[in-house]
Design a protein around this motif. Sequence first.
Motif, short mmCIF file in Angstrom:
data_model
loop_
_atom_site.label_atom_id
_atom_site.label_comp_id
_atom_site.label_asym_id
_atom_site.label_seq_id
_atom_site.Cartn_x
_atom_site.Cartn_y
_atom_site.Cartn_z
N UNK A 256 11.23 8.58 -9.00
CA UNK A 256 10.11 8.38 -8.09
C UNK A 256 10.53 7.54 -6.89
N UNK A 257 9.81 7.68 -5.79
CA UNK A 257 10.03 6.86 -4.59
C UNK A 257 8.70 6.63 -3.90
N UNK A 258 8.54 5.44 -3.34
CA UNK A 258 7.29 5.07 -2.67
C UNK A 258 7.57 4.68 -1.23
N UNK A 259 6.70 5.12 -0.34
CA UNK A 259 6.73 4.70 1.06
C UNK A 259 5.35 4.13 1.40
N UNK A 260 5.33 3.16 2.28
CA UNK A 260 4.07 2.55 2.66
C UNK A 260 4.29 1.29 3.46
N UNK A 261 3.39 0.32 3.28
CA UNK A 261 3.48 -0.91 4.07
C UNK A 261 2.96 -2.09 3.27
N UNK A 262 3.52 -3.26 3.56
CA UNK A 262 3.03 -4.50 2.96
C UNK A 262 1.87 -5.02 3.79
N UNK B 47 0.85 -1.18 0.00
CA UNK B 47 0.00 0.00 0.00
C UNK B 47 0.90 1.24 0.00
N UNK B 48 0.87 1.99 -1.10
CA UNK B 48 1.68 3.20 -1.22
C UNK B 48 0.96 4.34 -0.50
N UNK B 49 1.56 4.79 0.57
CA UNK B 49 0.97 5.86 1.37
C UNK B 49 1.59 7.22 1.06
N UNK B 50 2.79 7.20 0.49
CA UNK B 50 3.46 8.44 0.10
C UNK B 50 4.23 8.18 -1.18
N UNK B 51 3.97 9.01 -2.19
CA UNK B 51 4.61 8.85 -3.49
C UNK B 51 5.23 10.19 -3.86
N UNK B 52 6.55 10.20 -4.06
CA UNK B 52 7.24 11.45 -4.34
C UNK B 52 7.95 11.38 -5.68
#
Length: 550
Positions: free
Chosen positions: A470-476, A453-458
């Motif tokens: 691009x970079x993605x932060x989130x959780x599995x 689940x991508x919670x932050x996309x920069x």
Amino acid sequence: MKKLFLFALLGSLTQLKAQSVASFPASLQLTPEKSNFEKTSSYADVMQFLQTIKSMSPLIQTGSIGKSTQGKDIPYAVLANPAISTPEEARKSGKPVVYIQGNIHGGEVEGKEVSMMLMRDILLGNLSNLLSHQIIVFVPIYNTDGNDQFAKGLRPSQENSPLETGIRENGQGLDLNRDGIKMETPETKAMVTNILNSWDPQMVVDLHTTNGTWHGYDLTWAPGYLSAGEPGPYHYTNSTILPFITDKVKKENDLLFGPFGDFYTREGWPVKNFYTYNHHPRYIINQIGLRNRMSILSESFAHERFYQRINSTYHFVKEILAYCNSNAAEIMQINQQAEKNAIEVVKNNAGKISKGVRFKMVPTANGIRDFRTYDYIPFKREDGTTTFTKTGRIIHLDKVNYFADFKDTVSATLPRGYIIPASLDSIAEHLKRMGAKVEKLEKKTEFQGEGFLIEKFTIASRKFEGHQMAAAEGKFVAKTFTAEKGDYLIDLAQPLANLIFYALEPQSDDGLLTWNFFDQYLTEKGINNQAVEYPVLKFFSTNTTPKKKR
């Protein structure tokens, strides 16, 4: 009479020694040799050389791996004894293929010239033994478009030696040595398809000229760096091959080689830290490790003269070829074991272990002893700050920290495989071009796995190689999911497991998400306003056994 006899004997020995050096026809004299090393070969010069030497030896086959942006053929030459012309014949021979690539940057020309010199010496000179246990594939002028953009001052660190060089980029204005993952240049697509995937070289050597630090070595080297790959090929290259060659050229050729890197005087003087380049598989040398093969980066020293850089590069490549020829079976065994390990780890540990996807550079355990560099002296500016200016003196430092290891900062669970929705067929096709085995599901299939689940996309504000990274932060999130008929399945139990893992993981520091392959999908799903699930799902097991087709 005794003196006359000794003079006669000495003369005979001198004559024999001279006769042992091959005499080449004038048509094989290279542009640097004809110009007192003031000029480098043009594309036409290289093509003429290949045509000429092919007419003189039955042990060389030539061809094109593909077309450049500007429509030029990218030439290759295969040297083998007995002669071969296809990858299939190479595999049947049981000999390893060694791939030598020159001129990836059009202004770094030593590799181009050395490739032709070695072809000449192997086919017509005194290095024919290098074909005893290996097959050598040369691509002497990889960046065909950049090479011929001749101008003065393009490589200021080379101090007008040669007087004119080509440019760094290809015909699209892109750096071919940053294209290993995105593969958006015709040169990279051709090389991956028609060299890496077809000829499957066991050793890859990429020839460069540094444009950085004034260190004190004739040439610096680096292995393909270890990140998410199998350790065997890296450790053998770094701990066995490169030290052996470094010692040998020092003893036999009085050349000083050492590990590649740069230092920064803003950290003070004397230098305490030496930094290599990063681990990303965008650099083809690093990607080779994820392909379970060995690779070596060569960087001749820009601040030597052109003929000196040629000499250093020539001896380095010659010794690499000599080592591979003498240790062919061992090199193949180590690579085959790495490939087997990559598959077995997936089969036995999918869903149980994690592997790194983002890394930071850290110092090696021992650093570099007796570090050789040009000295710098400090000067005070009028504003009170200090600047450092290099001198002509070479000094030796007892020890310098060498930042050339990589520690993972983010890891992800190794899956058994991935599911890519049918609508993202461009992703599946890209992976196929890289050499991955990709299959289509013939019916709905349920899987146990996880999604991200991508919670932050920069998106980076500045462009790099035409991309805003691009970079993605989130959780599995663990989940049971159903893949539809026509979706793409990638079983990770295959030789390129580590490369596929690095390319598809959403948090990878050099994966497809990094290079904007998913931007359009995520934008359409509203990533700017809400969390969005990454469309590539990981599975650890399947609830049924699907039938698959290619």
